[in-house]
Design a protein around this motif. Structure first.
Motif, short mmCIF file in Angstrom:
data_model
loop_
_atom_site.label_atom_id
_atom_site.label_comp_id
_atom_site.label_asym_id
_atom_site.label_seq_id
_atom_site.Cartn_x
_atom_site.Cartn_y
_atom_site.Cartn_z
N ASN A 231 0.83 -1.21 0.00
CA ASN A 231 0.00 0.00 0.00
C ASN A 231 0.87 1.26 0.00
OD1 ASN A 231 -2.28 -1.58 0.07
ND2 ASN A 231 -2.65 -1.32 2.25
N LYS A 235 0.86 4.20 -2.81
CA LYS A 235 0.68 5.60 -2.44
C LYS A 235 1.83 6.45 -3.01
CE LYS A 235 -0.41 8.44 1.64
NZ LYS A 235 0.53 9.52 1.43
N LEU A 279 -7.16 2.39 -0.11
CA LEU A 279 -6.14 1.75 -0.93
C LEU A 279 -5.98 0.29 -0.51
CD1 LEU A 279 -4.11 2.61 -3.16
CD2 LEU A 279 -2.42 2.91 -1.36
#
Length: 971
Positions: A231, A235, A279
């Motif tokens: 994740n 990002k 996410l």
């Protein structure tokens, strides 16, 4: 000496760092395509060191034609894999997989088709470029299956990375990712249509990160960290697109240009739906739909649940470091039978067949953590519970203090509750500073078979301990003077005193030692004992606090030497005062209370009537809501919570229950999702978007949204009006306007043809006469024939202009404005000459537009014809002029048309763009010409048209007329 020490420290640090570097865990991720931005999160996690921070050395593997992604992971040739929603079709009970995260909330896989293919049924007998994987296990295969299209119904062309065959027209259809191939089609300006499975209620999802269940079992402490690192990589990639694109292009693959990768990056971010989902969050509703579908066609066993498939719902997402044997045990264990103390509040109690109390809350927490039901085995006493676990009738004992006898029949976990023992006596007894003296001289009671009863028997052999069956019996004996005191935990006695013996008994002393409760597990279940021992060890302070604060805190008497005496004394006096005052108040106001009770009963009756009236009102309101012409939907956090009858019928459903729970974007056409998001953020009064029904058909609608409060919750209220009929009427008006323009055009052409036809007739007659009188001259005859040919070519050109004008606009096209104006003037040339109208143009010949050419032609012809009509109505004796000026300013192109026909009366100038408004006689006008001009410019071309009267000087003369200003965006 110091140098040696520094050297030694340096060596230790270097050795530790080297050891850590060598301890990186090797892992591989098998991709389901080539290196590109679709896998940017994993690339960023590798390149920026996010995986190394959690102890992983990760290898990314490209897909090749010999690789099956799911098989690679199931057989542990790869640690992790990436796959789309058809991953469930590959589920195997013997080698199960588990879904860890999902990044693409919509599947990017679509059919790209030629423009004459509008529906999946049109795919029959076509050449389709598709891979075997897509044909067997994808959202596209489900689309074909839904429309009963078999592999034999079309020609399969082996898929290639490039879509060159589609661009060259060698195939009719190709599979493509909207994140990738559409870039090349748009760049090459290749016309195409898209068949998206989502428009036919096949909701795929892509970018699924998964692993084998066996790997997850053996690495429970690492999986959460791996997901977090991934994740973190995504990002970073989304926030630093250009940096990651450069890394992909320079280090991984040059298959795609940087421009194509940037296009893909933006499209990938769009279908992640990060404004709706977190996410990596898994869309559980979509996974459930896929699971049910797979089970219905016997691809997956019906015993498989979401907890088996989705990691965040699985027991393996908890970091208890369970061993492989323990996890296997939990998988096989259907339920756990539990014995309790049926009367030991506030710790626990069996009430109406249910377990309650502090221990019950702990057991509920443990049950949730291992995801296995813990069922109550009902007993009538503590002694019966001890007997039941020794006879293996139950698996665990909820709370037990270890003793030598008990450890023979059960294993007891580390303690999860600690408590001191206290003694309860009558109120008049003094505080006991030395409990040993009291126990040796006084008669004391404890509950039979409690652990500390054995302790006291051994510690105080001279005292005859009184055994009672439960707490209530012990306190009653104290109350009636049968015994001096009763010993139990501070929590249990405090709980009873506060509720039943507040003014009669008290806590008179406390023992120094503490007793601890663990969970007793039958001694033939070592794995179950190990599991509960780990659960107890992982209990955090906050969880304990949350459980205990629901129950009681107890204070007890102290000696006069305690420092807190005065505080306790003051509190005690206040409590006594309050009790005395309240008692007196209750006695004095008994009659008032009875009166108030009667009033309360009357109010209660009124309230029931009001509730019934409210219920009837709500039913009437629902009937009223269902009677409206508009669809009304209520959304909470993007999910539908209510809809009226008009709404669910408009969307193609049979009942509101089929709609409730679906996303706000579920029925919005994908081309309008961005428009909807922008409109929601702008708080517009109303806006127009397209919706998709359950059968795949679309309809235009006018939407109005606002926030309201419903049951003290802020929700979004949507009203939707179907514009289909209105749009059909608008199209009818457009056709009517076209026909009106056609009539005017035919008149123009007839007018233009009279002179050429007259000339042809004259030449033909003269030539015939010369031939008959044998006076023809060869050169002169050739000249006559050339003139005939030139005139015929002119007539043919006029026909082409007529045909081009009425051709349907398929798409926008780029053209020079000067050329368009010239064509219009050619069509009107003879009319203007007949009416002695002179046209003056001032146009920059380099100005281009990219819009609907024929529709703009119709709009200009309407304005010019209106000017011609104005001249005929006014019968001016002065020279007649029409001025056309085209210029570019900022990002707009302006077309100004003015005349000197005297202008438009001020009383009607504001109405000329209204439908059916005309100043002509009914036989001469329809009143829709300028209305359609307005619609074409404002609605179709997205420009603006304005009109005003103006006065100006030309050739030293003052003129007055109407001035039309058309503003068209240059892009």
């Amino acid at each position: 000496m110091k140098i040696k020490n520094y050297f030694f420290i340096f060596f230790i640090l270097y050795f530790s760092l080297s050891l850590n570097a060598n301890e990186l865990k090797k892992a591989s991720i098998q991709l389901n395509w080539k290196y590109q931005f679709e896998f940017a999160g994993y690339i960023a996690a590798i390149e920026k060191g996010f995986y190394k921070e959690i102890g992983y050395d990760v290898e990314l593997r490209e897909l090749n034609e010999n690789i099956n992604v799911v098989d690679e992971v199931k057989n542990q040739r790869a640690t992790f894999g990436i796959y789309d929603s058809s991953i469930l079709d590959k589920y195997d009970n013997t080698k199960p997989i588990i879904l860890l995260a999902n990044y693409l909330k919509k599947s990017p896989l679509v059919f790209v088709t030629k423009q004459d293919i509008y529906s999946p049924t049109d795919l029959k007998n076509k050449k389709i470029m598709i891979s075997n994987f897509e044909l067997e296990n994808s959202s596209l295969s489900k689309l074909l299956e839904k429309f009963k299209i078999k592999k034999e119904d079309f020609t399969v062309i082996a898929h290639e990375i490039s879509i060159e065959k589609f661009i060259k027209g060698e195939v009719d259809v190709t599979t493509a990712y909207i994140t990738n191939q559409l870039y090349y089609l748009q760049k090459e300006k290749v016309p195409f249509n898209i068949l998206n499975p989502m428009n036919y209620e096949i909701y795929g999802f892509g970018g699924n990160l998964f692993s084998s269940l066996e790997y997850v079992k053996n690495n429970t402490s690492n999986i959460n960290n791996f997901i977090k690192a991934t994740n973190k990589g995504w990002k970073y990639a989304l926030e630093n697109k250009e940096e990651i694109i450069n890394i992909i292009y320079n280090k991984y693959s040059k298959q795609k240009s940087k421009e194509a990768l940037l296009y893909e990056a933006k499209m990938i971010e769009n279908i992640m739906l990060l404004d709706v989902y977190k996410l990596g969050e898994v869309r559980k509703t979509l996974v459930l739909d896929e699971l049910i579908r797979a089970q219905n066609i016997n691809l997956i066993d019906k015993s498989v649940t979401l907890n088996d498939i989705i990691y965040s719902l699985s027991k393996y997402s908890k970091n208890y470091n369970f061993s492989l044997d323990e996890l296997d045990y939990l998988n096989r264990k259907k339920q756990i039978l539990m014995c309790t103390d049926p009367s030991w509040m506030p710790y626990e109690k069996i009430e109406e067949g249910k377990h309650t109390g502090i221990i019950s809350d702990y057991i509920s927490f443990f049950e949730k953590e291992i995801n296995i039901p813990i069922k109550l085995y009902v007993t009538k006493s503590w002694n019966e519970s001890l007997k039941a676990i020794s006879e293996k009738k139950c698996d665990i004992l909820s709370g037990v203090i270890p003793t030598e006898i008990r450890t023979k029949n059960m294993d007891i976990t580390k303690p999860y509750i600690n408590f001191p023992l206290v003694i309860a006596t009558k109120k008049e007894e003094m505080f006991i500073s030395n409990l040993d003296e009291v126990i040796e001289t006084k008669k004391i009671a404890v509950v039979r078979d409690y652990a500390y009863s054995e302790v006291f028997k051994k510690r105080y052999p001279k005292n005859k301990i009184v055994l009672v069956n439960n707490v209530e019996e012990g306190l009653e004996k104290v109350l009636h003077g049968e015994i001096f005191g009763f010993i139990d935990s501070i929590t249990t006695i405090g709980y009873k005193l506060q509720r039943e013996y507040f003014s009669e008994l008290k806590i008179a002393g406390k023992f120094d030692e503490k007793y601890s409760l663990g969970i007793g597990v039958r001694n033939d279940e070592p794995l179950l004992f190990s599991i509960f021992d780990k659960l107890v060890l992982k209990l955090d302070i906050s969880t304990k606090h949350e459980i205990l604060k629901k129950w009681i805190n107890v204070q007890y008497d102290g000696d006069f030497d305690y420092k807190l005496f005065w505080k306790i004394f003051i509190i005690f006096i206040i409590i006594i005062f309050i009790i005395t005052y309240r008692y007196k108040e209750v006695v004095n106001n008994k009659e008032n209370l009875q009166k108030e009770r009667k009033k309360l009963e009357e109010k209660n009756a009124e309230l029931k009537k009001m509730q019934k009236a409210l219920k009837d009102s709500l039913q009437n309101f629902e009937i009223l809501l269902d009677s409206t012409m508009e669809a009304v939907l209520v959304f909470k956090e993007h999910d539908c919570i209510d809809i009226n009858k008009v709404g669910y019928k408009l969307l193609g459903y049979k009942s509101k229950s089929e709609v409730i729970g679906k996303s706000l974007y579920h029925h919005v056409h994908e081309d309008f999702i961005v428009t909807l998001k922008e409109s929601l953020n702008k708080n517009l009064e109303s806006y127009e978007i397209e919706f998709v029904r359950t059968d795949g058909s679309t309809f235009p609608a006018l939407v109005k949204d606002r926030y309201i409060y419903l049951n003290n919750e802020r929700v979004k209220l949507f009203t939707i009006v179907d514009l289909t009929e209105l749009k059909n009427k608008e199209n009818l008006l457009f056709k009517q306007s076209k026909l009106a323009s056609m009539g005017e055009m035919i008149g123009n052409i007839a007018h233009q043809w009279r002179q050429p036809l007259s000339l042809i007739s004259t030449i033909a007659t003269g030539l015939k006469l010369k031939i008959e009188t044998q006076t023809e001259d060869k050169n002169e005859s050739i000249e006559f024939l050339d003139r005939l040919n030139t005139t015929a070519q002119h007539l043919s050109s006029t026909i082409d202009d007529f045909r081009n004008f009425f051709a349907a606009d398929k798409r926008k096209e780029e053209f020079y404005v000067y050329s368009l104006i010239e064509q219009n003037l050619v069509l009107l040339d003879s009319i203007f000459k007949t009416n002695f109208i002179e046209v003056k143009i001032d146009i920059d010949k380099n100005i281009k537009l990219n819009t609907y050419k024929n529709e703009l032609t119709q709009a200009l012809l309407n304005i010019l014809n209106n000017a011609n009509d104005a001249f005929k109505e006014k019968s001016l004796e002065e020279d007649k002029y029409i001025f056309i000026r085209v210029y570019k300013k900022h990002k707009n192109v302006f077309i100004c048309i003015k005349d000197n026909a005297g202008g438009i009366p001020t009383t009607i100038i504001d109405k000329i763009f209204e439908p059916y408004f005309t100043t002509k006689h009914k036989s001469n006008g329809t009143g829709i010409g300028l209305y359609m001009t307005y619609q074409i410019i404002n609605e179709h071309i997205h420009g603006k048209i304005e009109v005003e009267n103006c006065t100006y000087i030309y050739n030293n003369e003052t003129h007055k007329g109407a001035k039309f200003i058309i503003t068209i965006p240059n892009k």
